[in-house]
Design a protein around this motif. Structure first.
Motif, PDB file in Angstrom:
ATOM      1  N   ALA A 175       0.833  -1.209   0.000  1.00 47.00           N
ATOM      2  CA  ALA A 175       0.000   0.000   0.000  1.00 47.00           C
ATOM      3  C   ALA A 175       0.864   1.255   0.000  1.00 47.00           C
ATOM      4  O   ALA A 175       0.537   2.253  -0.658  1.00 47.00           O
ATOM      5  N   PHE A 176       1.961   1.203   0.727  1.00 42.28           N
ATOM      6  CA  PHE A 176       2.910   2.331   0.747  1.00 42.28           C
ATOM      7  C   PHE A 176       3.473   2.584  -0.646  1.00 42.28           C
ATOM      8  O   PHE A 176       3.652   3.737  -1.062  1.00 42.28           O
ATOM      9  N   GLU A 177       3.726   1.508  -1.390  1.00 38.90           N
ATOM     10  CA  GLU A 177       4.297   1.636  -2.729  1.00 38.90           C
ATOM     11  C   GLU A 177       3.267   2.100  -3.758  1.00 38.90           C
ATOM     12  O   GLU A 177       3.560   2.948  -4.600  1.00 38.90           O
ATOM     13  N   SER A 178       2.058   1.528  -3.679  1.00 37.23           N
ATOM     14  CA  SER A 178       1.078   1.753  -4.747  1.00 37.23           C
ATOM     15  C   SER A 178      -0.137   2.580  -4.333  1.00 37.23           C
ATOM     16  O   SER A 178      -0.883   3.065  -5.183  1.00 37.23           O
ATOM     17  N   ASN A 179      -0.347   2.697  -3.022  1.00 38.27           N
ATOM     18  CA  ASN A 179      -1.508   3.400  -2.464  1.00 38.27           C
ATOM     19  C   ASN A 179      -2.835   2.803  -2.955  1.00 38.27           C
ATOM     20  O   ASN A 179      -3.831   3.504  -3.130  1.00 38.27           O
ATOM     21  N   GLN A 180      -2.840   1.490  -3.153  1.00 38.04           N
ATOM     22  CA  GLN A 180      -4.055   0.792  -3.575  1.00 38.04           C
ATOM     23  C   GLN A 180      -4.959   0.532  -2.372  1.00 38.04           C
ATOM     24  O   GLN A 180      -4.501   0.060  -1.325  1.00 38.04           O
ATOM     25  N   THR A 181      -6.241   0.814  -2.522  1.00 38.01           N
ATOM     26  CA  THR A 181      -7.203   0.654  -1.422  1.00 38.01           C
ATOM     27  C   THR A 181      -7.235  -0.773  -0.895  1.00 38.01           C
ATOM     28  O   THR A 181      -7.259  -1.002   0.313  1.00 38.01           O
ATOM     29  N   LYS A 182      -7.226  -1.740  -1.805  1.00 38.38           N
ATOM     30  CA  LYS A 182      -7.314  -3.147  -1.372  1.00 38.38           C
ATOM     31  C   LYS A 182      -6.123  -3.538  -0.501  1.00 38.38           C
ATOM     32  O   LYS A 182      -6.262  -4.339   0.440  1.00 38.38           O
TER      33      LYS A 182
ATOM     34  N   LYS B 246       7.511  15.797   1.997  1.00 42.30           N
ATOM     35  CA  LYS B 246       6.763  17.061   2.163  1.00 42.30           C
ATOM     36  C   LYS B 246       5.319  16.990   1.658  1.00 42.30           C
ATOM     37  O   LYS B 246       4.775  17.955   1.122  1.00 42.30           O
ATOM     38  N   LYS B 247       4.687  15.850   1.835  1.00 40.15           N
ATOM     39  CA  LYS B 247       3.292  15.725   1.422  1.00 40.15           C
ATOM     40  C   LYS B 247       2.366  16.289   2.494  1.00 40.15           C
ATOM     41  O   LYS B 247       2.758  16.467   3.648  1.00 40.15           O
ATOM     42  N   SER B 248       1.125  16.518   2.110  1.00 46.22           N
ATOM     43  CA  SER B 248       0.146  17.073   3.046  1.00 46.22           C
ATOM     44  C   SER B 248      -0.202  16.070   4.146  1.00 46.22           C
ATOM     45  O   SER B 248      -0.397  14.881   3.890  1.00 46.22           O
ATOM     46  N   VAL B 249      -0.290  16.572   5.374  1.00 48.46           N
ATOM     47  CA  VAL B 249      -0.662  15.727   6.515  1.00 48.46           C
ATOM     48  C   VAL B 249      -2.071  15.175   6.325  1.00 48.46           C
ATOM     49  O   VAL B 249      -2.361  14.035   6.681  1.00 48.46           O
ATOM     50  N   LEU B 250      -2.961  15.972   5.733  1.00 50.97           N
ATOM     51  CA  LEU B 250      -4.345  15.539   5.533  1.00 50.97           C
ATOM     52  C   LEU B 250      -4.425  14.304   4.648  1.00 50.97           C
ATOM     53  O   LEU B 250      -5.277  13.435   4.839  1.00 50.97           O
ATOM     54  N   LYS B 251      -3.497  14.212   3.686  1.00 46.73           N
ATOM     55  CA  LYS B 251      -3.481  13.056   2.805  1.00 46.73           C
ATOM     56  C   LYS B 251      -3.078  11.790   3.571  1.00 46.73           C
ATOM     57  O   LYS B 251      -3.604  10.709   3.349  1.00 46.73           O
ATOM     58  N   ILE B 252      -2.154  11.961   4.489  1.00 45.94           N
ATOM     59  CA  ILE B 252      -1.678  10.834   5.289  1.00 45.94           C
ATOM     60  C   ILE B 252      -2.768  10.343   6.241  1.00 45.94           C
ATOM     61  O   ILE B 252      -2.833   9.166   6.583  1.00 45.94           O
ATOM     62  N   LEU B 253      -3.635  11.249   6.657  1.00 46.28           N
ATOM     63  CA  LEU B 253      -4.672  10.897   7.624  1.00 46.28           C
ATOM     64  C   LEU B 253      -5.934  10.324   6.974  1.00 46.28           C
ATOM     65  O   LEU B 253      -6.980  10.268   7.605  1.00 46.28           O
ATOM     66  N   HIS B 254      -5.827   9.893   5.752  1.00 46.66           N
ATOM     67  CA  HIS B 254      -6.981   9.309   5.063  1.00 46.66           C
ATOM     68  C   HIS B 254      -7.456   8.079   5.833  1.00 46.66           C
ATOM     69  O   HIS B 254      -6.660   7.178   6.157  1.00 46.66           O
ATOM     70  N   PRO B 255      -8.762   7.984   6.137  1.00 42.14           N
ATOM     71  CA  PRO B 255      -9.273   6.904   7.008  1.00 42.14           C
ATOM     72  C   PRO B 255      -9.055   5.491   6.490  1.00 42.14           C
ATOM     73  O   PRO B 255      -9.017   4.557   7.278  1.00 42.14           O
TER      74      PRO B 255
END
Length: 503
Positions: A168-175, A214-223
């Motif tokens: 998920a870290f590599e691809s950011n795939q939901t599954k 330097k990405k947005s914190v809000l993006k990291i906090l995605h549920p």
């Protein structure tokens, strides 16, 4: 030429068979001692009582209503809210109790399935065969899989959880986020280190993506990244709060509720887990002492440019953070396999080892020295298992010669030697001399006509307290109306029959 797929299959089958053969040689179907014995009794008790109560079966309950004379290790089994509870979590007990249609002797052999799936996962990630051998046979993982425990399934679930979170870290795939959350979330029902692993992964991702990229914190906090795990964790905490009044469950009750520790104590525990620390009984065998190739791996990664290899940085930071969290929170270092708290660190750490393994192999002297040391450690551990099992079987056979409605010992070695018979047989362990008053009080209350007193024949420096208890029972027998026969000796045991004059 053997294809890569077939080579992987042969590796999975071969290493799994090594575990199976080891289990058969040790006869783990008869290996009941300390932790495995209590786990057996929890599982069988739940099955025998049709899941109506988690309380452990204890036939001598009327003789010991306060559970002060436990035939089992008193740190592992305790009375809580009028129930006799073992320290091992319901996730493990319930799962294995569902397999009650299978004879319980066969349950430890299921570990080879978990091992095969773990090796399959390593092969899927293109780990070299020697790397897999070091990771399985040369770490704490292999001995943890030998006897009956939750470790095999826990290591497998946490490894697959880590694998999917890494993807998920590599691809950011939901599954991948979903599967990672589910697997690690399920693992916490077996051991609490799953919470630490998930925390280490999330802190690592936050650091790499926010601090470095330097990405947005809000993006990291995605549920989607943590919600399923949070729900599984919440259900775990809720169950334990209602069942045991402690949100972290029975392990937390037994480990943290009874011991006071200083910062120095915690540091010593940490040293024992990662390397070694001298004790009265024996020097400990920690994670890196048993598996020094991972120490060499740490030295080798200094030459790696992590800017060009963010995935390798992911593995490194996760292992470092997890190591720190274990150092802060570990309740003890164990008596045998001290590196067990770091067992789930093996999988992420092996990603790094796989990367630098060719460089390590090029340094022939260092490589072969580490290989020989690792083999010696593994052989030593297996020898301990083998002879422990052999002695336990001898003790069990000797104890079978002693028949009585009530057996009283002053040694946990003897009372535990009755193994699963403890579910049906009345056995007590008067482990301290002052408990003799309590023992005789309950004998009178239940009007017990006789009991069989057993003690280890050989006296050692460690048995002083047992001797005091044994003498206290004999000294108080006459005043309580019991006449004890002269001691009879067998190979390891001294026995005396005590009969009441009036009952």
């Amino acid at each position: 030429m053997i294809s890569t797929k077939n080579h992987s299959l042969y590796s999975i089958i071969s290493i799994s068979i090594v575990l199976l053969i080891t289990q058969l040689l040790i006869r783990v179907d008869l290996f009941y001692i300390s932790d495995p014995l209590i786990k057996w009794i929890q599982v069988v008790s739940l099955w025998n009582q049709n899941w109506t109560t988690e309380s452990i079966l204890f036939p001598a309950k009327d003789m010991d209503p306060l559970f002060l004379m436990s035939p089992l290790n008193e740190n592992f089994v305790f009375l809580h809210q009028d129930r006799l509870i073992g320290q091992y979590p319901i996730g493990f007990t319930f799962l294995y109790s569902l397999l009650g249609i299978i004879k319980h002797q066969y349950l430890p052999y299921l570990n080879f399935i978990y091992l095969a799936l773990l090796i399959h996962l390593m092969s899927k990630n293109k780990f070299k065969l020697p790397v897999i051998l070091f990771a399985i046979l040369g770490t704490v993982i292999f001995p943890l899989l030998i006897d009956f425990s939750e470790n095999g399934l826990f290591i497998l679930l946490s490894a697959y959880g880590y694998y999917f979170l890494f993807k998920a870290f590599e691809s950011n795939q939901t599954k991948d986020w979903i599967f990672g959350n589910i697997f690690i979330g399920l693992s916490i029902w077996l051991r609490l280190e799953g919470i630490l692993l998930f925390a280490a992964v999330q802190v690592t991702i936050f650091y790499i993506e926010v601090v470095i990229n330097k990405k947005s914190v809000l993006k990291i906090l995605h549920p989607i990244r943590y919600t399923i795990f949070a729900l599984l964790l919440f259900s775990f905490l809720l169950w334990n709060s209602f069942s045991y009044t402690d949100p972290l469950g029975t392990r937390h009750l037994t480990n943290f509720g009874r011991f006071e520790k200083t910062i120095l104590d915690q540091f010593q525990i940490f040293l024992s887990i990662i390397f070694t620390f001298p004790k009265k009984e024996i020097w400990t065998l920690g994670f890196f002492l048993q598996s020094p190739i991972y120490l060499i791996t740490i030295l080798k990664i200094n030459k790696i440019d992590f800017k060009n290899k963010p995935t390798l940085l992911f593995h490194l930071l996760t292992t470092i953070i997890f190591l720190v969290l274990v150092g802060i929170t570990s309740p003890n270092d164990g008596l045998t396999l001290n590196g067990r708290y770091l067992a789930i660190m093996v999988f992420p750490f092996t990603f790094i080892l796989n990367e630098v393994f060719s460089d390590i192999q090029n340094e022939k002297l260092k490589y072969y020295s580490v290989m020989v040391w690792t083999i010696l450690c593994t052989i030593f551990i297996l020898i301990v298992f083998f002879f422990s099992s052999k002695e336990l079987k001898k003790l069990k056979a000797e104890l079978s010669n002693f028949q009585s409605n009530l057996v009283v010992t002053t040694s946990e070695v003897l009372s535990g030697g009755f193994t699963l018979d403890l579910i049906e047989k009345q056995v007590l362990c008067v482990r301290r001399d002052f408990l003799s008053h309590y023992f005789y009080y309950n004998l009178k209350q239940n009007k017990y006509p006789d009991f069989l007193l057993l003690n280890l024949k050989k006296e050692t420096n460690m048995s002083e307290e047992e001797i005091d208890s044994y003498n206290a029972i004999l000294n108080e027998s006459n005043s309580n109306g019991y006449i004890c026969t002269p001691a009879k000796e067998s190979a390891k045991i001294k026995s005396q029959k005590c009969v009441h004059q009036n009952f």
